[in-house]
Structure formats: C-alpha cells, structure tokens
Design an enzyme around this catalytic site. Sequence first.
Site, mmCIF file in Angstrom:
data_model
loop_
_atom_site.group_PDB
_atom_site.id
_atom_site.type_symbol
_atom_site.label_atom_id
_atom_site.label_comp_id
_atom_site.label_asym_id
_atom_site.label_seq_id
_atom_site.Cartn_x
_atom_site.Cartn_y
_atom_site.Cartn_z
ATOM 1 N N ASP A 65 61.064 109.693 34.297
ATOM 2 C CA ASP A 65 59.965 108.987 34.967
ATOM 3 C C ASP A 65 60.392 108.301 36.257
ATOM 4 O O ASP A 65 61.445 107.680 36.336
ATOM 5 C CB ASP A 65 59.335 107.935 34.056
ATOM 6 N N ASP A 78 53.328 100.631 33.024
ATOM 7 C CA ASP A 78 54.164 101.112 34.138
ATOM 8 C C ASP A 78 54.635 99.924 34.995
ATOM 9 O O ASP A 78 54.751 100.034 36.222
ATOM 10 C CB ASP A 78 53.452 102.159 34.998
ATOM 11 N N HIS A 123 59.399 94.996 41.943
ATOM 12 C CA HIS A 123 60.194 95.200 43.160
ATOM 13 C C HIS A 123 60.337 93.854 43.862
ATOM 14 O O HIS A 123 59.549 92.936 43.626
ATOM 15 C CB HIS A 123 59.488 96.184 44.106
HETATM 16 O O1 DOR Z 1 54.858 103.243 40.968
HETATM 17 C C1 DOR Z 1 55.841 103.624 40.346
HETATM 18 N N1 DOR Z 1 56.976 102.898 40.268
HETATM 19 N N2 DOR Z 1 55.796 104.818 39.742
HETATM 20 C C2 DOR Z 1 56.870 105.371 39.170
HETATM 21 O O2 DOR Z 1 56.742 106.444 38.663
HETATM 22 C C3 DOR Z 1 58.177 104.675 39.208
HETATM 23 C C4 DOR Z 1 58.010 103.241 39.357
HETATM 24 C C5 DOR Z 1 59.294 102.520 39.717
HETATM 25 O O3 DOR Z 1 60.320 102.774 39.079
HETATM 26 O O4 DOR Z 1 59.251 101.672 40.620
#
Ligand code: DOR
Length: 423
Positions: A153, A306, A310
């Site tokens: 993923d 999900d 960040h």
């Molecule tokens: O938006 C996302 N962030 N989609 C993903 O598939 C990975 C994830 C991430 O790891 O930041």
Amino acid sequence: MILIKDGRLIDPSQGLDGEYDILIREGRVEKIGPRGSIGVEGCEVIEAEGLWVIPGMIDMHCHLREPGYEYKETIRTGTLAGLAGGFTALVAMANTDPVNDDASVTRYILEKAEKEGMCRVCPVGALTRGMKGENLSDIGELREAGVVALSDDGRPVARSEIMRRGLEYAKAFDLPIISHCEDPDLSKGGVMNEGRVSTLLGLKGIPSISEVIMIARDIALAGFTGGRLHIAHVSTREGVQLIREAKAKGIEVTAEVTPHHLTLTEEALKDFDTNAKVNPPLRTEEDREALIEGLKDGTIDVIATDHAPHSPVEKEVEMDLAAFGMVGLETALPLMLRLVEEGVLEPLSLFEKVTVNPARILGIEGGSLRQGSRADAVLIDPGKEWVVDPSLFHSRGRNTPFKGWKMKGKVVKTILEGKVVYG
Ligand code: DOR
C-alpha cells in the site's frame, strides 16, 4: 471487575442493539445482561446512561510511520490517537523505512508496540521486497513473525505476474492481500481527480480508470488463483460496481472505503488545500454516492481511515510537491456517524464495518463483546458537538482538511482488555 451500566450496547457480532449491562473480569467479557440485571457489588461501575457502548473499533488501514518516519508519527502517538478516536486495534501499513518486508522489521514493530503502544498494533507485511514490485517477500517468515495481511500500500503492484504469485503464496498462508489499486502509468504526475475541477484549477489529474483497471485486474487474478483479495480505499463508482459483480460471482474479494471519500469530493481542493491531496484522490459527488450505496448493500465491507500523517515540511508546499495523505484516526468516528444521522445506515450496520468485519477479514481477535471475548470497548457520546482543532490531536500529524469543522459524536472512554486507557 468492571460493570458498564445503563448504556446502549451496539454489537453487530451478536446483532445486539439495546440497553444492556456488561460485566468485565480479568480483561474478558464475563457476562452481558439486560439493563439492571447484573449486581454491582465488588465492581468498579462505569455509568453509561445516554452513551453508546460498542466493541473497540479496528482500523484495518493506517500508517504509523515507525520505523523511519518518527517525525511524522510514532507507534506511541499513533496508538494514542487511535484510542482517542475509539480504536483499540490498528493495522499498520508496511511503507516504513525500512519497509516491513522482513520478519526482523515485523518483530521490531511488535516489540515497540508492546513497550510503547497504547492499543494493539497489527502489522501488515510488504508483499514485495522493498515494495519495489519485483520480488515477493518471504511470506512464510512474515506470517510467522505476526503480520495479519500483505500489502505494498502506497504503491500499486504494477506487474500482473507478481500479483498472481502473491495471491497464490498468500493463499497458502491464509493471508489476505490488501491491494492499492492504481495503474502507475495512468496516474503518473497526477495530484487530484481528473475532471472538471482539475481542469479549472490547472492541476494534473488522476483518472478514475487508473483505479478501475487495476480493480478489474486484481479481481480477475483473485478469481483465477482463488487467493483472498481486499481492495483498499475504493474511490470510484465503477470500482464499486466491479466489486459488487465479483462478489455475486463468488470471488473472494472484500473492500474498504475511507471516511474522507465518504464525506468529501474533488471540490475540497478548490482553494488549493494540500491537506485534501490524497491517494486515491477525492472524486466526484456521483462517486461519493456510489460508495455510500456500496456500504449500504454490503459491497463494501469495511470503513478504514488510511490515516496518513505528514509533517508541515511535506504539506505546506505547492500542490505538485505535497505528499499524498491526511490524518484520520481522530475524525473518523464523527464522520461515520453522519451516515447514521442522515439515515443512510443503522448503527448496527455502520459499526460492523469497523468491528466484526475487519476482524473476520484479518482473522484477528476483537471486534466483539460476546461473552468470553477480549474486553475492548468504547463509550461514545453520540450527541456531543465539538470543533476540529488539529493542534489538539494526539497524532503528530496535523494534516486534515476538516480543521474548523463542527462534528457530532465523541469518544468518552476507551477500554482495552478491561482497563480504561482513555477518558
Ligand atoms: O494518501 C495516501 N497516503 N495514500 C497512500 O496510499 C499512502 C499514504 C501515505 O503513506 O502517506
């Protein structure tokens, strides 16, 4: 002994929705009885009048970032965010650094979770070495070390041959493959849904066909191999329809949707909020409605966050440069409850998507308050109104497009193996 008294128990695993008292002893559910039927002597009493009591939620898709990206999130902060959001088990994706493609990394995560985690952590092993899509990981060793599923993923498995072999091997170890369905060529360079809004904004789009083509391929491979396929974060109307048809044919496929795809559309990017940049992208209103329809008719089995924390370094930049992802653990519950408020889903069918269904797909304990099960439970005040203030998140990630949103529904207490660990 703990007695949770006078609450409204909603437990899809037993089809119960009503006023029940729950007696917990030594970390397990000792007894469930109609309101007022269990004596309180010798018990610590938790008064739950006016509250909903549900099994601890299981988030079958989140990113805890440890090892390697501790500046974004750690197992400690991520699991604390989980508890605050009503989750007692988090399924942690493999895109860490190093990638969880090796039993030593799985063991590291589990040991760290044991020492510093606030709730259960169930690691996902990478399907391929380094998530490069070229060579399969050592699936048997990963299984033995404790992974609950396999997934690259964050990245699609571009090569069909690798996906085929992956499904065959995973089947031998009775592990599901969680597939991030995206055709890398079709998505290349895109930052949001391809359509009217991307044209207006002058941003490069990710077309729906990028997801649809891979869902179709993976379903075909699941049918061919008999392997267990779970489609991650479905975002398109056509994708939902393909899954519906595959299930009708008896193919072993399950699917999940995120709270953000159920709530937002591509319009959320109109003022260039990079927090709304996610992969797969927020789509159209038509897609959003199809996702809700998929939840209603059981085509979509699971709601998963999900959760993708960040740092500002990755988000406070131009749209093209920003990382994909938003945090989700601490906003998932009220967003899900909107579906109940709007009359779309009954509480029993909503909560099965975050309790009994993920437990069944992953083959893990939890998601039920049946007599004898782990006493993981959450007390919710469904009417509590609050405003999202990311600075108050327990998560290290502040990247949410829901900042300032008025929410309804909040976790009052989270109980893990019979102990109040939050609230
Ligand atoms: O938006 C996302 N962030 N989609 C993903 O598939 C990975 C994830 C991430 O790891 O930041």
